[in-house]
Enzyme design. Structure first.
Site, mmCIF file in Angstrom:
data_model
loop_
_atom_site.group_PDB
_atom_site.id
_atom_site.type_symbol
_atom_site.label_atom_id
_atom_site.label_comp_id
_atom_site.label_asym_id
_atom_site.label_seq_id
_atom_site.Cartn_x
_atom_site.Cartn_y
_atom_site.Cartn_z
ATOM 1 N N PHE A 75 29.811 -15.120 2.628
ATOM 2 C CA PHE A 75 28.458 -15.581 3.016
ATOM 3 C C PHE A 75 27.781 -16.348 1.883
ATOM 4 O O PHE A 75 26.588 -16.166 1.621
ATOM 5 C CB PHE A 75 27.552 -14.395 3.425
ATOM 6 C CG PHE A 75 28.105 -13.542 4.530
ATOM 7 C CD1 PHE A 75 28.439 -14.109 5.751
ATOM 8 C CD2 PHE A 75 28.287 -12.183 4.372
ATOM 9 C CE1 PHE A 75 28.941 -13.331 6.788
ATOM 10 C CE2 PHE A 75 28.792 -11.388 5.391
ATOM 11 C CZ PHE A 75 29.121 -11.968 6.603
ATOM 12 N N ILE A 76 28.541 -17.174 1.193
ATOM 13 C CA ILE A 76 27.981 -17.871 0.031
ATOM 14 C C ILE A 76 27.407 -19.227 0.443
ATOM 15 O O ILE A 76 28.141 -20.135 0.841
ATOM 16 C CB ILE A 76 29.052 -18.052 -1.075
ATOM 17 C CG1 ILE A 76 29.682 -16.691 -1.431
ATOM 18 C CG2 ILE A 76 28.448 -18.738 -2.305
ATOM 19 C CD1 ILE A 76 28.704 -15.606 -1.857
ATOM 20 N N GLN B 156 -8.510 -18.905 26.502
ATOM 21 C CA GLN B 156 -8.704 -17.971 25.403
ATOM 22 C C GLN B 156 -7.401 -17.232 25.040
ATOM 23 O O GLN B 156 -7.160 -16.915 23.879
ATOM 24 C CB GLN B 156 -9.787 -16.959 25.778
ATOM 25 C CG GLN B 156 -10.481 -16.385 24.579
ATOM 26 C CD GLN B 156 -11.626 -15.473 24.976
ATOM 27 O OE1 GLN B 156 -11.467 -14.617 25.849
ATOM 28 N NE2 GLN B 156 -12.763 -15.645 24.360
ATOM 29 N N GLN C 203 6.811 -19.273 23.317
ATOM 30 C CA GLN C 203 6.062 -18.803 24.485
ATOM 31 C C GLN C 203 4.983 -19.824 24.879
ATOM 32 O O GLN C 203 4.806 -20.113 26.064
ATOM 33 C CB GLN C 203 5.426 -17.435 24.165
ATOM 34 C CG GLN C 203 4.905 -16.698 25.378
ATOM 35 C CD GLN C 203 6.028 -16.304 26.343
ATOM 36 O OE1 GLN C 203 7.183 -16.176 25.955
ATOM 37 N NE2 GLN C 203 5.678 -16.157 27.613
ATOM 38 N N GLU D 234 19.317 -12.936 0.837
ATOM 39 C CA GLU D 234 18.671 -12.513 -0.429
ATOM 40 C C GLU D 234 18.106 -11.086 -0.298
ATOM 41 O O GLU D 234 17.068 -10.747 -0.881
ATOM 42 C CB GLU D 234 17.640 -13.527 -0.895
ATOM 43 C CG GLU D 234 18.332 -14.820 -1.301
ATOM 44 C CD GLU D 234 17.622 -15.643 -2.336
ATOM 45 O OE1 GLU D 234 16.838 -15.096 -3.128
ATOM 46 O OE2 GLU D 234 17.892 -16.855 -2.373
HETATM 47 N N1 COS Z 1 15.706 -5.914 -12.516
HETATM 48 C C1 COS Z 1 16.398 -5.444 -13.571
HETATM 49 N N2 COS Z 1 17.253 -4.399 -13.477
HETATM 50 C C2 COS Z 1 17.378 -3.812 -12.277
HETATM 51 C C3 COS Z 1 16.684 -4.249 -11.145
HETATM 52 C C4 COS Z 1 15.798 -5.336 -11.301
HETATM 53 N N3 COS Z 1 15.108 -5.794 -10.271
HETATM 54 N N4 COS Z 1 17.020 -3.480 -10.092
HETATM 55 C C5 COS Z 1 17.899 -2.572 -10.545
HETATM 56 N N5 COS Z 1 18.110 -2.777 -11.876
HETATM 57 C C6 COS Z 1 18.947 -2.005 -12.768
HETATM 58 C C7 COS Z 1 18.513 -0.548 -12.783
HETATM 59 O O1 COS Z 1 17.462 -0.352 -13.705
HETATM 60 C C8 COS Z 1 19.768 0.151 -13.182
HETATM 61 O O2 COS Z 1 19.935 -0.004 -14.579
HETATM 62 P P1 COS Z 1 20.455 1.177 -15.538
HETATM 63 O O3 COS Z 1 21.923 1.257 -15.347
HETATM 64 O O4 COS Z 1 20.094 0.731 -16.902
HETATM 65 O O5 COS Z 1 19.749 2.428 -15.111
HETATM 66 C C9 COS Z 1 20.861 -0.682 -12.516
HETATM 67 O O6 COS Z 1 20.296 -1.977 -12.287
HETATM 68 C C10 COS Z 1 21.312 -0.103 -11.193
HETATM 69 O O7 COS Z 1 20.171 -0.031 -10.364
HETATM 70 P P2 COS Z 1 20.109 0.882 -9.078
HETATM 71 O O8 COS Z 1 20.610 2.255 -9.422
HETATM 72 O O9 COS Z 1 18.731 0.767 -8.516
HETATM 73 O O10 COS Z 1 21.190 0.173 -8.148
HETATM 74 P P3 COS Z 1 21.573 0.422 -6.643
HETATM 75 O O11 COS Z 1 23.034 0.368 -6.533
HETATM 76 O O12 COS Z 1 20.842 1.608 -6.109
HETATM 77 O O13 COS Z 1 21.039 -0.910 -5.904
HETATM 78 C C11 COS Z 1 19.507 -2.348 -4.761
HETATM 79 C C12 COS Z 1 19.753 -1.350 -5.912
HETATM 80 C C13 COS Z 1 19.633 -1.730 -3.393
HETATM 81 C C14 COS Z 1 18.065 -2.797 -5.010
HETATM 82 C C15 COS Z 1 20.491 -3.542 -4.900
HETATM 83 O O14 COS Z 1 21.810 -3.168 -4.592
HETATM 84 C C16 COS Z 1 20.102 -4.718 -4.034
HETATM 85 O O15 COS Z 1 19.183 -5.461 -4.347
HETATM 86 N N6 COS Z 1 20.844 -4.925 -2.914
HETATM 87 C C17 COS Z 1 20.661 -6.080 -2.085
HETATM 88 C C18 COS Z 1 21.506 -7.169 -2.604
HETATM 89 C C19 COS Z 1 21.085 -8.490 -2.091
HETATM 90 O O16 COS Z 1 19.916 -8.845 -2.120
HETATM 91 N N7 COS Z 1 22.070 -9.257 -1.637
HETATM 92 C C20 COS Z 1 21.839 -10.589 -1.179
HETATM 93 C C21 COS Z 1 22.636 -11.489 -2.039
HETATM 94 S S1 COS Z 1 22.080 -13.140 -1.986
HETATM 95 S S2 COS Z 1 22.464 -13.747 -0.163
#
Ligand code: COS
Length: 382
Positions: A156-157, A279, A337, A364
């Protein structure tokens, strides 16, 4: 209208982009959607007008625009054609890891050609089985002397296969979890890089969405961004700064749909009077406009926090992206609509706008993930 807190020159730039979009982009939108072909002419137009240069610093060939001006530009382009608005949004997305974590040599090598539009960029985080759970990626990067060998794939890039410059996240140390993910600049010409399936999509049809495949792909070690293990943070910090752009795309689509609905309601005569005099229609238009304005305030606000260099703004980016994309679905649906049968047929742009709006709730980070980011910030007191 929501106020942009930018200098006079940037207000003039946004006004010029609005005019350009109405005159040059809007007339192309239907054909781009019908053909499903990447609109190289629109990319050239954005490059020539220095619109693609907006996210890049002046020292690297850009024009160093504020984030507020960038979201306003994406909004104005998407108001006319969501695929064209995405060209700017993705140029920023793919380049953001380099802007955030690149060293001077990497910036010198890549940013000027991205700023000029000679090269396109792409952002590779998602894989076929790791979307919302980005950390569950499987692509591996193994250091061998002065290169990394990448194996795996990304799915999905946006701009996949068209982008010369790809910011790719891969695991360098599986045992370390998110701290074992690294970010690399991967050029399309590197040995072992290939393009897999190209997706057929419901909307944003002119934008190419592809699978990237790495088969013993050889990436110079100097293309590592930051240090080994920085990749997940770079990926998250990137999305924090680019989600308002997707909010702006959604906002633009919604505004385009409202423009259309207002115009149509004033002209469409039923029961001997324009339907705008009813309206029931007036209330729909008023609600659509109010939702759009609320979304605009959220998008501009998130952009302003970025411009100010605020530290804890992730949840504001998420709110902007989530709310703007949710209301874009509502507003485009209401526009259909109001147009009635004409809204449902492909001769009118309303149905395209709804199809284009849908992706903004998904990419995103799905809106479920945005809610998670917002809730986490609330619960940790940020
Ligand atoms: N900025 C900086 N660091 C961040 C951060 C942010 N916004 N969000 C998380 N981190 C860091 C955390 O602080 C943590 O760091 P440490 O290892 O130092 O503790 C690390 O990253 C892991 O964070 P976390 O435990 O919150 O990770 P998760 O696996 O729970 O994932 C979500 C967090 C769900 C927020 C993440 O996987 C996400 O954004 N998923 C969606 C991805 C996305 O948007 N995909 C679309 C791609 S583009 S089409």
């Amino acid at each position: 209208m929501a106020v942009l807190h930018v200098a006079e020159e940037e207000l003039a730039l946004v006004a010029a982009i609005r005019e350009l979009a109405q005159e040059r982009v809007k007339p192309r939108a239907a054909a781009i959607d019908h053909s499903g072909q990447y609109p190289w002419d629109m990319k050239e137009l954005l490059a020539q007008q220095d619109i693609l240069a907006m996210p890049f610093p002046i020292e690297y060939g850009g024009i160093g625009a504020s984030e507020q001006a960038i979201v306003a530009a994406i909004e104005e382009l998407s108001r006319c054609c969501a695929t064209t608005g995405l060209i700017l949004a993705v140029q920023q997305l793919g380049a953001m890891p380099i802007l955030l974590a690149g060293n001077a040599a990497q910036k010198r090598q890549y940013l000027p050609k991205l700023a000029s539009g000679e090269w396109l960029s792409a952002y590779g985080l998602t894989e076929s089985s790791s979307g919302s759970d980005a950390a569950a990626m499987q692509t591996m990067a193994v250091r061998k002397g002065d290169v990394y060998i990448l194996n795996g794939s990304k799915r999905f890039i946006t701009n996949g296969g068209l982008a010369q410059v790809n910011s790719i996240m891969a695991i360098t140390d599986r045992a370390k979890g998110t701290r074992g993910i690294s970010a690399f600049i991967v050029e399309r010409d590197y040995p072992g890089f290939s393009v897999g399936r190209i997706e057929g999509k419901m909307g944003i049809k002119g934008s190419q969405t592809a699978e990237l495949i790495f088969t013993d792909c050889v990436v110079p070690a100097e293309n590592l961004l930051g240090h080994e293990g920085d990749g997940f943070k770079i990926a998250m910090m990137t999305l924090d700064r680019t989600r308002p752009g997707i909010g702006a795309q959604a906002l633009g689509i919604a505004q385009g749909a409202l423009d259309l609905a207002v115009e149509y309601a004033k002209q469409r005569v039923q029961f001997n009077k324009p339907i705008a005099e009813n309206q029931g229609i007036q209330f729909m238009l008023a609600d659509m406009a109010t939702k759009i304005e609320a979304a605009r305030l959220l998008v501009y606000n998130a952009a302003e926090l970025i411009d100010r260099g605020e530290k804890h703004f992730s949840h504001y980016s998420s709110m902007a992206k989530m709310y703007a994309s949710d209301i874009a679905m509502e507003v485009t649906n209401d526009a259909i609509q109001i147009l009635g049968g004409y809204g449902y047929i492909t001769e009118y742009p309303a149905e395209r706008m709804l199809r284009d709006a849908k992706i903004t709730q998904i990419y995103e980070g799905t809106n479920q993930i945005q809610r998670l980011v917002i809730a986490r910030a609330l619960l940790t007191g940020l």
